[in-house]
Design a protein around this motif. Structure first.
Motif, short mmCIF file in Angstrom:
data_model
loop_
_atom_site.label_atom_id
_atom_site.label_comp_id
_atom_site.label_asym_id
_atom_site.label_seq_id
_atom_site.Cartn_x
_atom_site.Cartn_y
_atom_site.Cartn_z
N ALA A 87 0.84 -1.20 0.00
CA ALA A 87 0.00 0.00 0.00
C ALA A 87 0.88 1.25 0.00
O ALA A 87 0.66 2.18 -0.79
N THR A 88 1.88 1.26 0.87
CA THR A 88 2.77 2.43 0.95
C THR A 88 3.53 2.61 -0.36
O THR A 88 3.64 3.73 -0.87
N GLY A 89 4.04 1.51 -0.93
CA GLY A 89 4.78 1.59 -2.18
C GLY A 89 3.95 2.17 -3.31
O GLY A 89 4.36 3.14 -3.98
N PHE A 90 2.76 1.62 -3.51
CA PHE A 90 1.93 2.08 -4.62
C PHE A 90 1.33 3.46 -4.36
O PHE A 90 1.11 4.23 -5.31
N TRP A 112 8.84 4.74 -9.75
CA TRP A 112 9.42 3.51 -9.21
C TRP A 112 10.41 3.79 -8.07
O TRP A 112 10.53 2.98 -7.14
N ILE A 113 11.08 4.93 -8.10
CA ILE A 113 11.96 5.30 -6.99
C ILE A 113 11.12 5.56 -5.74
O ILE A 113 11.44 5.09 -4.65
N ALA A 114 10.01 6.29 -5.92
CA ALA A 114 9.10 6.55 -4.79
C ALA A 114 8.50 5.25 -4.27
O ALA A 114 8.34 5.07 -3.05
N PHE A 115 8.15 4.34 -5.18
CA PHE A 115 7.61 3.03 -4.82
C PHE A 115 8.59 2.30 -3.89
O PHE A 115 8.22 1.84 -2.81
N ALA A 116 9.85 2.22 -4.31
CA ALA A 116 10.86 1.50 -3.52
C ALA A 116 11.12 2.19 -2.18
O ALA A 116 11.27 1.53 -1.14
N LYS A 117 11.13 3.53 -2.19
CA LYS A 117 11.37 4.26 -0.94
C LYS A 117 10.21 4.08 0.03
O LYS A 117 10.41 4.09 1.25
N GLY A 118 9.01 3.92 -0.51
CA GLY A 118 7.85 3.67 0.35
C GLY A 118 8.04 2.41 1.19
O GLY A 118 7.77 2.40 2.39
N PHE A 119 8.53 1.35 0.55
CA PHE A 119 8.81 0.11 1.27
C PHE A 119 9.89 0.33 2.32
O PHE A 119 9.79 -0.14 3.44
N PRO A 138 18.10 -2.86 -3.22
CA PRO A 138 19.03 -2.73 -4.35
C PRO A 138 18.36 -2.18 -5.60
O PRO A 138 18.95 -1.37 -6.32
N PHE A 139 17.11 -2.60 -5.85
CA PHE A 139 16.37 -2.10 -7.00
C PHE A 139 16.26 -0.58 -6.95
O PHE A 139 16.61 0.11 -7.92
N GLY A 140 15.78 -0.04 -5.85
CA GLY A 140 15.59 1.40 -5.72
C GLY A 140 16.88 2.18 -5.81
O GLY A 140 16.96 3.22 -6.47
N ASP A 141 17.92 1.65 -5.14
CA ASP A 141 19.22 2.35 -5.14
C ASP A 141 19.82 2.42 -6.54
O ASP A 141 20.29 3.48 -6.97
N PHE A 157 16.01 0.98 -15.48
CA PHE A 157 15.12 -0.01 -14.89
C PHE A 157 15.69 -1.42 -15.10
O PHE A 157 15.64 -2.26 -14.19
N SER A 158 16.25 -1.66 -16.28
CA SER A 158 16.84 -2.98 -16.57
C SER A 158 17.99 -3.28 -15.61
O SER A 158 18.10 -4.39 -15.08
N GLN A 159 18.85 -2.28 -15.39
CA GLN A 159 19.98 -2.49 -14.46
C GLN A 159 19.48 -2.65 -13.03
O GLN A 159 20.02 -3.47 -12.26
N ALA A 160 18.46 -1.89 -12.67
CA ALA A 160 17.88 -2.02 -11.33
C ALA A 160 17.27 -3.40 -11.12
O ALA A 160 17.37 -3.99 -10.04
N LEU A 161 16.66 -3.93 -12.17
CA LEU A 161 16.05 -5.26 -12.09
C LEU A 161 17.12 -6.34 -11.93
O LEU A 161 16.91 -7.32 -11.21
N GLU A 162 18.26 -6.15 -12.57
CA GLU A 162 19.38 -7.10 -12.38
C GLU A 162 19.82 -7.10 -10.92
O GLU A 162 20.09 -8.16 -10.34
N ALA A 163 19.90 -5.91 -10.32
CA ALA A 163 20.27 -5.80 -8.90
C ALA A 163 19.20 -6.45 -8.02
O ALA A 163 19.52 -7.13 -7.03
N ALA A 164 17.95 -6.27 -8.41
CA ALA A 164 16.83 -6.88 -7.66
C ALA A 164 16.91 -8.40 -7.72
O ALA A 164 16.69 -9.09 -6.71
#
Length: 213
Positions: A87-90, A112-119, A138-141, A157-164
């Motif tokens: 809920a917080t992320g979205f 997506w940065i705000a989404f990750a920071k919400g979590f 890692p995804f957000g960072d 986003f692709s690089q962030a997904l690799e980190a995720a």
């Protein structure tokens, strides 16, 4: 990239399908660590979101409202600890794009940065605790850092997904420190965390969606 409100709805619908498809797999992971219901929990939450997408949100053109409503709907449907986190992320993501019917690269990165920071703000877990935060931090960072450098959303986003993904798979080698699975101690080794897995599924579905587009 130009990403419209109706495409955000279509992406969420794709998540509904993928979560349904992976429901048994997520439960199987959770049986080894918890009470075995993570897949069912995620399914209940996303089916409730789907109901809204088909009704209240069907003609909605405000991306912020679509995301925020999805977050609140998920929370209301799911009683477990993942409810407030999603809920917080979205809702944070929704606040970042409030009032916008079309999202460009910067809007999508902000979302997506705000989404990750919400979590991150809502959770007490850190990287290494064997939770969904091993995927999401890692995804957000990486997304924030790479987008600030390149201004290219898809590449970032692709690089962030690799980190995720690395974060998700790293949970196999971790001992649970938080929640019910922490009682297992060393017995939690060797099993991928279900929450980290479902978080990765939701993120990877977005990349799949924009690549199809």
């Amino acid at each position: 990239m130009n990403f419209r409100a109706k495409e955000l709805i279509a992406y969420f619908k794709q998540v509904v399908e993928v979560i349904e498809d992976k429901k048994d797999y997520l439960c199987e992971l959770d049986r080894k660590l918890g009470d075995g219901d993570h897949g069912v929990t995620m399914s209940i939450g996303w089916q409730a979101v789907n109901e809204q997408l088909n009704n209240q949100l069907a003609e909605e053109t405000d991306c912020g409202k679509i995301s925020s409503t999805a977050g609140m709907t998920f929370l209301n449907a799911v009683g477990s600890s993942v409810g407030p986190l999603y809920a917080t992320g979205f809702m944070r993501g929704g606040a970042a794009v409030k009032g916008k019917t079309d999202l460009d690269d910067k809007d999508l990165a902000d979302y997506w940065i705000a989404f990750a920071k919400g979590f991150r703000d809502r959770s007490t877990a850190e990287v290494g605790d064997k939770t969904m935060m091993d995927t999401l931090i890692p995804f957000g960072d990486v997304l924030e850092k790479t987008y600030n450098e390149t201004k290219d959303f898809v590449q970032s986003f692709s690089q962030a997904l690799e980190a995720a993904e690395k974060g998700m798979t790293s949970t196999k080698d971790l001992v649970s420190k938080i929640g019910r699975s922490s009682r297992l101690g060393e017995r939690s080794l060797g099993v991928q965390d279900p929450g980290a897995t479902s978080a990765y599924i939701i993120l990877s579905t977005f990349l799949d969606y924009i690549k199809q587009k």
